[in-house]
Scaffold this motif. Structure first.
Motif, short mmCIF file in Angstrom:
data_model
loop_
_atom_site.label_atom_id
_atom_site.label_comp_id
_atom_site.label_asym_id
_atom_site.label_seq_id
_atom_site.Cartn_x
_atom_site.Cartn_y
_atom_site.Cartn_z
N VAL A 78 0.84 -1.20 0.00
CA VAL A 78 0.00 0.00 0.00
C VAL A 78 0.87 1.25 0.00
O VAL A 78 0.62 2.21 -0.74
CB VAL A 78 -0.95 0.00 1.21
CG1 VAL A 78 -1.67 1.35 1.34
CG2 VAL A 78 -1.97 -1.12 1.08
N THR A 136 -8.26 7.55 -4.99
CA THR A 136 -9.17 7.12 -3.93
C THR A 136 -8.69 5.80 -3.33
O THR A 136 -7.86 5.11 -3.92
CB THR A 136 -10.61 6.93 -4.46
OG1 THR A 136 -10.61 5.83 -5.38
CG2 THR A 136 -11.11 8.19 -5.16
N TYR A 137 -9.24 5.45 -2.19
CA TYR A 137 -8.89 4.18 -1.58
C TYR A 137 -9.30 3.02 -2.49
O TYR A 137 -8.59 2.01 -2.60
CB TYR A 137 -9.57 4.04 -0.22
CG TYR A 137 -9.18 5.11 0.77
CD1 TYR A 137 -7.89 5.15 1.31
CD2 TYR A 137 -10.08 6.09 1.17
CE1 TYR A 137 -7.52 6.13 2.21
CE2 TYR A 137 -9.72 7.07 2.08
CZ TYR A 137 -8.44 7.09 2.59
OH TYR A 137 -8.08 8.07 3.49
N GLN A 166 -6.81 2.66 -5.21
CA GLN A 166 -5.62 2.02 -4.66
C GLN A 166 -5.80 0.50 -4.59
O GLN A 166 -4.91 -0.26 -4.98
CB GLN A 166 -5.36 2.55 -3.25
CG GLN A 166 -4.39 3.71 -3.16
CD GLN A 166 -4.01 3.98 -1.72
OE1 GLN A 166 -4.85 4.34 -0.89
NE2 GLN A 166 -2.75 3.81 -1.40
N VAL A 221 -10.82 -2.30 0.14
CA VAL A 221 -10.83 -0.84 0.31
C VAL A 221 -10.58 -0.45 1.77
O VAL A 221 -9.77 0.42 2.07
CB VAL A 221 -12.17 -0.25 -0.17
CG1 VAL A 221 -12.21 1.26 0.09
CG2 VAL A 221 -12.36 -0.53 -1.66
N ARG A 222 -11.28 -1.11 2.68
CA ARG A 222 -11.12 -0.78 4.10
C ARG A 222 -9.71 -1.11 4.59
O ARG A 222 -9.10 -0.34 5.35
CB ARG A 222 -12.16 -1.53 4.95
CG ARG A 222 -12.17 -1.11 6.42
CD ARG A 222 -13.23 -1.88 7.18
NE ARG A 222 -14.57 -1.52 6.74
CZ ARG A 222 -15.24 -0.46 7.22
NH1 ARG A 222 -14.67 0.32 8.13
NH2 ARG A 222 -16.43 -0.20 6.78
N VAL A 248 -7.02 -1.15 2.79
CA VAL A 248 -6.13 -0.15 2.20
C VAL A 248 -6.17 1.13 3.02
O VAL A 248 -5.14 1.74 3.32
CB VAL A 248 -6.52 0.13 0.74
CG1 VAL A 248 -5.87 1.42 0.24
CG2 VAL A 248 -6.12 -1.03 -0.16
N ALA A 249 -7.38 1.55 3.41
CA ALA A 249 -7.52 2.77 4.22
C ALA A 249 -6.80 2.61 5.55
O ALA A 249 -6.14 3.55 6.03
CB ALA A 249 -9.00 3.07 4.44
N ASN A 278 -3.10 2.91 4.99
CA ASN A 278 -2.76 4.33 4.81
C ASN A 278 -2.63 5.02 6.17
O ASN A 278 -1.75 5.84 6.39
CB ASN A 278 -3.84 5.04 3.99
CG ASN A 278 -3.68 4.83 2.51
OD1 ASN A 278 -2.82 4.07 2.07
ND2 ASN A 278 -4.51 5.49 1.72
N CYS A 325 0.16 10.14 1.61
CA CYS A 325 -1.21 9.68 1.87
C CYS A 325 -2.20 10.85 1.82
O CYS A 325 -3.42 10.61 1.76
CB CYS A 325 -1.29 8.95 3.21
SG CYS A 325 -0.63 9.85 4.61
N VAL A 352 -4.81 10.91 -1.15
CA VAL A 352 -5.89 9.93 -1.24
C VAL A 352 -7.15 10.51 -0.61
O VAL A 352 -7.13 10.99 0.52
CB VAL A 352 -5.51 8.62 -0.53
CG1 VAL A 352 -6.61 7.58 -0.72
CG2 VAL A 352 -4.19 8.07 -1.06
#
Length: 352
Positions: free
Chosen positions: A273, A287-288, A291, A301-302, A304-305, A308, A319, A322
């Protein structure tokens, strides 16, 4: 020119009332009835909204006829340290083996009282403790080259081996003879237009760059020490010096890419990431979700967030570039206002 957008004025005024640290360096509040201007965290009695106007920079506030508040000292606390502090730190870095006493400070027209207060407020330690860490770092570097302990002790101004050993073990968490097992993380402070930052580095590279007011910063320090089995002490090496130079160039709009060695302990997924973050071009946003798709894992997605959020190296691992899929700013440890500032800064430099 003062800020004119109504919603922004209301937001800044609320931040001024609550002394919100995440707004330090984001705005400067001019008080019409006193002709002074302050930063968000000022302890002075708060003015009425109708008697307040806001500026984005110190220069704008000064040009509008306001003078710096003597309580919060906006020209010092939001950006550079006072001149006396800069000179005191310079004395340490230029003479790491010499103890800088109060009498030495006074001889150089530096107030020991001002130095003590500033270090306690901005570093949470005394000026003398800061000095000791610098001297131990100097000793650590010399021991790594194979120099004898007795020579290192006396060359660094210690009157006895026992005294050197006691201080070394207290700071480095190991005896001088165990220096090969000592892992040291050096920490220092740098200033930016949107507030001071802490930078940490090992011999391999920079392992942390965060705004001083970031929430969970203490937790990050503890995690970093555990991950690297190391002790954090104040000091400086070539990676910290390089970071100070390149971050300054970034804020001046002269630098769009960084060439600083990094040391980023983390899981394989986190590393993937963070590498993805480094590929986001200057001035562009993603965006996440995008990514996650780049990582060939669109359902993550979660995750990845979260990865970050575990990024410890602000700006260099960007970061701040994003955003949410709905176009809104989300999740930034340094505060959403700083995230917005960084995005706007990069966009304006691309245009120019």
């Amino acid at each position: 020119m003062p800020v004119t957008e109504i919603n922004e004025i209301k937001k800044y005024y609320q931040a001024l009332l609550t002394k919100d640290q995440s707004y330090v360096g984001i705005f400067y509040a001019g008080v019409k009835t006193t002709s002074i201007f302050c930063i968000a965290t000022c302890r002075a009695k708060k003015p009425k909204l109708e008697n307040t106007e806001f500026f984005y920079t110190v220069k704008e506030a000064l040009n509008a006829g306001y003078r710096p508040c003597k309580i919060c000292r906006p020209t010092e606390n939001a950006n550079e340290a006072p001149e006396q502090i800069i000179n005191a730190i310079k004395m340490i870095t230029q003479n790491p083996k010499i103890k800088i006493s109060d009498s030495v400070l006074r001889a150089h027209e530096i107030s020991p009282e001002i130095v003590r207060r500033w270090f306690k407020k901005n570093y949470g330690i005394t000026f003398q403790a800061y000095q000791r860490m610098y001297r131990i770092n100097q000793a650590y570097q010399e021991l790594k080259t194979g120099k004898k302990i007795i020579d290192v002790a006396f060359d660094n101004g210690y009157g006895s081996l026992s005294g050197f050993g006691y201080i070394y073990k207290k700071i480095a968490k190991n005896s001088p003879s165990g220096h090969l097992n000592n892992n040291i993380i050096l920490i220092n402070r740098l200033t930016t237009p949107i507030g001071p930052m802490f930078v940490c580095a090992t011999q391999q590279g920079v392992c942390l760059l965060e705004f001083v007011y970031r929430r969970m910063l203490e937790t990050e320090f503890k995690q970093l020490q555990q991950l690297l089995n190391a002790t954090i002490i104040f000091g400086e090496n070539e990676h910290i010096i390089q970071t100070r130079i390149q971050i300054k160039e970034y804020f001046e709009g002269k630098r769009k890419y960084f060439s600083i060695p990094l040391h980023t302990p983390g899981t394989d997924f986190q590393q993937a990431v963070w590498n993805c973050l480094k590929q986001i071009p200057y001035g562009e946003l993603t965006t996440y979700k995008q990514q996650a798709e780049k990582l060939h894992n669109p359902q993550a997605v979660r995750a990845v967030a979260n990865a970050n959020g575990f990024n410890r190296i602000a700006i260099i691992i960007p970061c701040h570039r994003v955003i949410g899929s709905n176009g809104k700013l989300t999740g930034y440890g340094g505060g959403l206002e700083r995230k917005k500032w960084l995005i706007d800064h990069e966009k304006s430099n691309l245009k120019s």
